[in-house]
Design an enzyme around this catalytic site. Structure first.
Site, mmCIF file in Angstrom:
data_model
loop_
_atom_site.group_PDB
_atom_site.id
_atom_site.type_symbol
_atom_site.label_atom_id
_atom_site.label_comp_id
_atom_site.label_asym_id
_atom_site.label_seq_id
_atom_site.Cartn_x
_atom_site.Cartn_y
_atom_site.Cartn_z
ATOM 1 N N PRO A 131 -49.700 -13.682 36.351
ATOM 2 C CA PRO A 131 -50.868 -13.483 37.222
ATOM 3 C C PRO A 131 -51.068 -12.028 37.624
ATOM 4 O O PRO A 131 -52.205 -11.564 37.751
ATOM 5 C CB PRO A 131 -50.553 -14.364 38.429
ATOM 6 C CG PRO A 131 -49.693 -15.451 37.876
ATOM 7 C CD PRO A 131 -48.851 -14.793 36.825
ATOM 8 N N GLY A 334 -83.357 -18.948 18.659
ATOM 9 C CA GLY A 334 -84.143 -19.277 19.832
ATOM 10 C C GLY A 334 -83.535 -20.405 20.640
ATOM 11 O O GLY A 334 -82.313 -20.487 20.809
ATOM 12 N N GLU A 358 -54.792 -10.609 23.780
ATOM 13 C CA GLU A 358 -54.053 -9.710 22.881
ATOM 14 C C GLU A 358 -54.441 -8.243 23.104
ATOM 15 O O GLU A 358 -54.473 -7.444 22.168
ATOM 16 C CB GLU A 358 -54.283 -10.087 21.410
ATOM 17 C CG GLU A 358 -53.909 -11.506 21.052
ATOM 18 C CD GLU A 358 -52.419 -11.753 21.070
ATOM 19 O OE1 GLU A 358 -51.649 -10.775 21.116
ATOM 20 O OE2 GLU A 358 -52.019 -12.926 21.057
ATOM 21 N N GLU A 362 -60.611 -2.546 26.945
ATOM 22 C CA GLU A 362 -60.257 -1.347 27.702
ATOM 23 C C GLU A 362 -58.849 -0.857 27.349
ATOM 24 O O GLU A 362 -58.604 0.355 27.237
ATOM 25 C CB GLU A 362 -60.354 -1.632 29.206
ATOM 26 C CG GLU A 362 -61.773 -1.883 29.712
ATOM 27 C CD GLU A 362 -62.353 -3.226 29.297
ATOM 28 O OE1 GLU A 362 -63.588 -3.361 29.238
ATOM 29 O OE2 GLU A 362 -61.561 -4.167 29.025
#
Length: 384
Positions: A131, A334, A358, A362
């Site tokens: 986390p 569409g 993975e 950034e």
């Protein structure tokens, strides 16, 4: 410089494409129905039968060494095969493979974990993300404390692929005072998993380790050397991510071209409009660029060269490419593209993940820039 495939490589590619088209793609309507109803995409028995058929054709352990019964086709063919499998959204892969770091195990560990995984008797998962430590793997908080001949693990992992299905995990924890260490932990040793709902069909899990006792002999590799193993695992698979995305993008672009040639608006097919033509052309250019960046990274791996920089470039480019292509394909279709009658919206959700797992976009940009700034990679040198 020869970019052609050998006759044997072309035969392998064509055989895989034929298998995917004849055996896997027909399952697509069933997959869509099952997922809409909240059921598993494909019955496990069906997947086992498919892998058994593939094995009879020689497709078993695509990148597994021959000494373990694999085909050992190498990185380039593995990437090409991934492109072919990526042409369908059915969650299928050829059997006979195992995580590369399991080969670093002792002879006993190979008998207990590696070989049964190759044979499909066991299922593994790789657990490093936490986390508070996603892309920052060095910030691992899961701890392993020595207690006699055992280690006691406490901590939590998140977004673990296969975490709900695996019967053992390669988990990375800080073993004081040695540092990050990899442990092989069977589910019956006490860890628990909880599925994490996502916007796509990918089903990761959260893993909880509460006073889980692991014997000393279950350390994979060396004490304190787990980070190197983790990077070896992540680095090997990075160029395979855009490989499968390329197959998906090519399939969708083909769907868009076919649709544009029959869909009429204001008296002519939409394929006659420049706006549509530009979307098709841009998509083709981006797919081809991603293909060659990916194959270049695979070539570096096959030649025993450092492929980390090339793999980061391929992963970043391929992930962005796939998202741009699927967005254009949906736009060309569409309203129909937005419905669940076609698989485009499913691919839209699925491919969005590529820019996150993975190593996020950034992180790839940071890695690429850092390599250039520090001189680990140089500009303008072909083949080095």
């Amino acid at each position: 410089m020869d970019f052609s495939l050998t006759p044997e490589e072309r035969q392998i590619r064509d055989t895989v494409r034929s298998f995917v088209e004849k055996e896997v793609m027909p399952l697509e309507p069933e997959v869509l129905r099952n997922e809409r109803a909240g059921r598993p995409a494909v019955d496990p028995e069906v997947l086992r039968d498919l892998r058994a058929k593939a094995r009879k054709s020689g497709f078993w352990g695509i990148n597994t060494p021959e000494e373990y019964g694999g085909a050992a086709l190498g990185p380039i063919m593995s990437a090409i095969i991934a492109m072919e499998i990526g042409r369908t959204f059915v969650p299928f892969s050829f059997g006979g493979s195992a995580d590369n770091i399991l080969y670093a195990g002792t002879d006993e560990q190979k008998q207990r974990y590696l070989i049964p995984t190759i044979e499909g008797e066991r299922r593994s998962c790789f657990a490093i993300t936490e986390p508070g430590a996603g892309s920052d793997a060095r910030n691992i908080r899961t701890r392993a404390t020595r207690d006699g001949s055992e280690w006691v693990l406490n901590g939590e992992k998140t977004f673990i692929t296969g975490g709900s299905e695996a019967d053992f995990v390669m988990v990375f924890a800080v073993a004081e005072p040695y540092g990050v260490t990899c442990f092989l932990v069977d589910r019956d040793m006490g860890w628990k998993s909880e599925p994490i709902p996502t916007m796509g069909e990918w089903g990761p899990a959260a893993l909880v380790f509460q006073d889980v006792r692991v014997p000393e002999e279950n350390i994979l590799g060396e004490l304190g050397k787990g980070f190197e193993l983790a990077m070896a695992w992540i680095g090997q698979g990075r160029y395979m991510i855009p490989a499968r995305a390329i197959g998906s993008a090519e399939r969708m672009l083909g769907m868009a071209i076919d649709y544009a040639k029959i869909r009429k608006s204001m008296g002519q097919t939409i394929s006659e409009y420049q706006a549509i033509q530009w979307m098709i052309a841009d998509s083709q250019v981006e797919i081809e660029a991603a293909k060659w960046l990916t194959l270049y990274a695979a070539w570096r791996v096959s030649e025993g060269m450092d492929a980390r920089h090339a793999s980061s470039i391929a992963k970043l480019n391929g992930a962005v490419m796939a998202n741009q292509v699927v967005d254009r394909v949906l736009q060309i279709h569409g309203g129909m593209g937005y419905t669940k009658e076609l698989p485009i919206e499913r691919w839209y959700r699925e491919l969005r993940l590529l820019r996150i797992f993975e190593g996020t976009d950034e992180i790839q940009k940071r890695t690429i820039a850092r390599n250039l700034i520090k001189g680990h990679a140089r500009l303008g040198l072909i083949g080095e």
